[in-house]
Design a protein around this motif. Structure first.
Motif, PDB file in Angstrom:
ATOM      1  N   ARG A 166      20.711   1.225  -3.693  1.00 55.88           N
ATOM      2  CA  ARG A 166      19.345   1.720  -3.464  1.00 55.88           C
ATOM      3  C   ARG A 166      18.380   0.545  -3.345  1.00 55.88           C
ATOM      4  O   ARG A 166      18.354  -0.337  -4.198  1.00 55.88           O
ATOM      5  N   PRO A 167      17.562   0.524  -2.285  1.00 56.23           N
ATOM      6  CA  PRO A 167      16.659  -0.622  -2.092  1.00 56.23           C
ATOM      7  C   PRO A 167      15.606  -0.714  -3.189  1.00 56.23           C
ATOM      8  O   PRO A 167      15.220   0.295  -3.797  1.00 56.23           O
ATOM      9  N   ALA A 168      15.145  -1.935  -3.425  1.00 56.19           N
ATOM     10  CA  ALA A 168      14.043  -2.146  -4.355  1.00 56.19           C
ATOM     11  C   ALA A 168      12.759  -1.589  -3.754  1.00 56.19           C
ATOM     12  O   ALA A 168      12.611  -1.503  -2.531  1.00 56.19           O
ATOM     13  N   PRO A 169      11.797  -1.175  -4.604  1.00 62.44           N
ATOM     14  CA  PRO A 169      10.537  -0.640  -4.077  1.00 62.44           C
ATOM     15  C   PRO A 169       9.795  -1.681  -3.238  1.00 62.44           C
ATOM     16  O   PRO A 169       9.830  -2.879  -3.526  1.00 62.44           O
ATOM     17  N   ARG A 170       9.136  -1.218  -2.213  1.00 66.58           N
ATOM     18  CA  ARG A 170       8.312  -2.079  -1.369  1.00 66.58           C
ATOM     19  C   ARG A 170       6.912  -2.125  -1.940  1.00 66.58           C
ATOM     20  O   ARG A 170       6.264  -1.098  -2.082  1.00 66.58           O
ATOM     21  N   GLN A 171       6.466  -3.312  -2.269  1.00 66.82           N
ATOM     22  CA  GLN A 171       5.149  -3.500  -2.863  1.00 66.82           C
ATOM     23  C   GLN A 171       4.195  -4.111  -1.839  1.00 66.82           C
ATOM     24  O   GLN A 171       4.609  -4.666  -0.832  1.00 66.82           O
ATOM     25  N   SER A 172       2.921  -4.004  -2.134  1.00 64.09           N
ATOM     26  CA  SER A 172       1.900  -4.606  -1.282  1.00 64.09           C
ATOM     27  C   SER A 172       0.743  -5.044  -2.162  1.00 64.09           C
ATOM     28  O   SER A 172       0.400  -4.357  -3.128  1.00 64.09           O
ATOM     29  N   PRO A 173       0.132  -6.188  -1.871  1.00 65.72           N
ATOM     30  CA  PRO A 173      -1.023  -6.620  -2.671  1.00 65.72           C
ATOM     31  C   PRO A 173      -2.147  -5.591  -2.587  1.00 65.72           C
ATOM     32  O   PRO A 173      -2.399  -5.017  -1.517  1.00 65.72           O
ATOM     33  N   PRO A 174      -2.814  -5.310  -3.708  1.00 67.17           N
ATOM     34  CA  PRO A 174      -3.947  -4.386  -3.664  1.00 67.17           C
ATOM     35  C   PRO A 174      -5.027  -4.907  -2.719  1.00 67.17           C
ATOM     36  O   PRO A 174      -5.134  -6.103  -2.457  1.00 67.17           O
ATOM     37  N   GLY A 175      -5.827  -3.986  -2.238  1.00 68.67           N
ATOM     38  CA  GLY A 175      -6.938  -4.376  -1.379  1.00 68.67           C
ATOM     39  C   GLY A 175      -7.066  -3.446  -0.194  1.00 68.67           C
ATOM     40  O   GLY A 175      -6.191  -2.632   0.083  1.00 68.67           O
ATOM     41  N   ASP A 176      -8.190  -3.545   0.495  1.00 69.42           N
ATOM     42  CA  ASP A 176      -8.460  -2.671   1.623  1.00 69.42           C
ATOM     43  C   ASP A 176      -7.734  -3.154   2.872  1.00 69.42           C
ATOM     44  O   ASP A 176      -7.535  -4.355   3.083  1.00 69.42           O
ATOM     45  N   LYS A 177      -7.339  -2.201   3.707  1.00 69.47           N
ATOM     46  CA  LYS A 177      -6.578  -2.501   4.909  1.00 69.47           C
ATOM     47  C   LYS A 177      -7.049  -1.592   6.040  1.00 69.47           C
ATOM     48  O   LYS A 177      -7.695  -0.570   5.811  1.00 69.47           O
ATOM     49  N   HIS A 178      -6.674  -1.960   7.259  1.00 70.31           N
ATOM     50  CA  HIS A 178      -6.951  -1.100   8.413  1.00 70.31           C
ATOM     51  C   HIS A 178      -5.708  -1.026   9.283  1.00 70.31           C
ATOM     52  O   HIS A 178      -4.967  -2.007   9.423  1.00 70.31           O
ATOM     53  N   ALA A 179      -5.478   0.160   9.848  1.00 64.04           N
ATOM     54  CA  ALA A 179      -4.341   0.362  10.747  1.00 64.04           C
ATOM     55  C   ALA A 179      -4.761   1.322  11.845  1.00 64.04           C
ATOM     56  O   ALA A 179      -5.682   2.123  11.679  1.00 64.04           O
ATOM     57  N   SER A 180      -4.067   1.248  12.955  1.00 67.32           N
ATOM     58  CA  SER A 180      -4.324   2.234  13.995  1.00 67.32           C
ATOM     59  C   SER A 180      -3.744   3.590  13.621  1.00 67.32           C
ATOM     60  O   SER A 180      -4.289   4.633  13.988  1.00 67.32           O
TER      61      SER A 180
END
Length: 457
Positions: free
Chosen positions: A25-39
């Motif tokens: 089972r893969p390890a969880p994918r993390q992301s640094p906190p903070g605001d982001k934008h995506a299409s």
């Protein structure tokens, strides 16, 4: 099989989904906190969300795509189901013909094309998900079910013939269908789709539940504990969990499904049941079982006792229901009395989203900036890929053969609020169980049929 033995074999089974019980089972994918934008932001990292993200990047590689998952990839329905991946978009022929008779041939063709595309995707990205193109065996276990499996040109098998395929004293007849069902390890399929999406540039963030979505000027504001994400467009793929759009709160109800898995069978035990074709198996009841061999030759045995909890409750504590596991164990040993020495190693439950037409419905909101699909009713392993394409068509304002379907354009009736939802569901369950025993639909079921709310698996 006495109660003491049943209690013992259920007790010793681990309360964890078989597919998730692996060091791979893969390890969880993390992301640094903070605001982001995506299409495009996809809310939900199950099959619906993963297919949406992958198909979005395949269609437009320049599109910036995020997937926001409240828990872990594959932890909910996508990693807890039986791994049956069918071509049907309508939860079976009967349901499809009853609701959309004029376009059923088109729906059947689109479903087969969707399944073929799914298989091609698995092979193109090298997804290691135990793909088996074995087809399906449907069996009759009551005399009144036999006629529904005829005629011979549809693969009908009499009692002796069906027991040569899979050996059970409960079988009275059967039908083998090839080409419209494959078997997979569903958790590995989810993990493989996530890897494929990331290889195209999709960013996946786990353990990051979306708490609210709302308009913010020309964009959508998606609020999470790790920060705010703004997006030009949003796909909602939360399925059985509480919808983020108020208009959808009564559109579905969550129903719990339960599964057992045996220890790997020995060669002698396999010989006792036959099953050399390794087909997926289901019986013909309204309350039906589904079962299959896993890649390591366990029998996965689930279904039958679908449970709705008052108030549309969804909670981890509802996944381990001892009464249902004991019922499933008894039914397993009744079906395969030659396997009384086989024990169960895993038991688990998961929640399914169902709607009043028993297959997915679709729509948009917020001036076409948000698309949603839900209500798959347990047949979403394959249909979620089709749903992803429908949602992307809708978001892009494209008129396609998918978006022109009455199935896509029209919505099912909502469920009533409590206590009426609970009362209606309990009456329906008892009525369907009675039909399974006697082969007759009572007045309640006939009224539901007249209202377009009936179901016959």
């Amino acid at each position: 099989m006495n109660d003491q033995h049943i209690d013992a074999v259920v007790q010793e089974a681990r309360p964890v989904p078989l597919w998730l019980d692996t060091p791979d089972r893969p390890a969880p994918r993390q992301s640094p906190p903070g605001d982001k934008h995506a299409s495009l932001v996809v809310v939900g990292g199950g099959f619906t969300g993963l297919w949406s993200a992958l198909r979005a990047k395949e269609r437009r590689p320049d599109r910036d795509v995020y997937v926001l998952e409240a828990g872990r990839i594959g932890n909910a329905a996508s990693g807890r189901n039986g791994g049956f991946c069918e071509a049907s978009l309508t939860h079976g022929v009967h349901n499809g013909l009853n609701r959309w008779p004029e376009e059923y041939e088109e729906l059947e063709r689109l479903g087969r094309e969707n399944l073929a595309g799914l298989i091609q995707t698995i092979k193109r990205y090298g997804v290691d998900c135990g793909l088996e193109e074995t087809g399906m065996l449907t069996v009759a276990t009551e005399p009144h079910q036999v006629a529904g499996l005829e005629p011979a040109e549809l693969g009908f098998l009499d009692q002796d013939q069906v027991c040569e395929v899979v050996n059970s004293p409960t079988y009275l007849a059967g039908r083998v269908e090839t080409g419209d069902c494959i078997l997979v390890d569903p958790a590995r399929l989810a993990w493989g789709l996530a890897d494929a999406a990331e290889s195209l540039g999709v960013r996946i963030i786990e353990n990051n539940p979306v708490t609210r979505i709302r308009r913010q000027g020309d964009t959508m504001r998606i609020e999470t504990p790790q920060g705010v994400v703004t997006a030009d467009q949003v796909v909602l793929a939360t399925n059985a969990f509480r919808p983020l759009l108020r208009r959808l709160r009564l559109s579905t109800v969550p129903v719990y499904d339960y599964v057992l898995a045996t220890q790997p069978l020995t060669s002698e035990q396999l010989q006792a049941v036959g099953w050399s074709g390794r087909q997926g198996v289901t019986d013909s009841g309204n309350q039906f079982h589904y079962y299959r061999l896993t890649p390591d030759n366990r029998i996965l045995w689930g279904g039958y006792d679908a449970i709705y909890h008052y108030g549309r409750r969804v909670h981890p504590g509802l996944e381990d229901r001892r009464a249902t596991f004991e019922l499933l164990a008894r039914q397993f040993y009744d079906t395969f009395p030659q396997l009384t020495d086989v024990r169960f190693t895993h038991r688990w439950g998961g929640v399914i989203d169902t709607c009043t037409r028993f297959c997915a419905f679709f729509g948009t909101a917020k001036d076409n900036k948000v698309a949603y699909a839900l209500g798959f009713t347990g047949l979403g392993v394959g249909a979620t890929r089709f749903a992803a394409d429908v949602m992307l068509d809708l978001l892009d304002g494209q008129r396609t053969e998918r978006t022109e379907l009455a199935m896509v354009r029209k919505k099912p009736l909502p469920f009533p609020p409590e206590p009426f939802a609970w009362i209606g569901i309990q009456i329906t369950r008892r009525s369907m169980a009675a039909e399974d025993r006697h082969g007759r639909r009572n007045l309640w079921l006939r009224v539901l049929d007249r209202l377009g709310l009936g179901f016959d698996s």
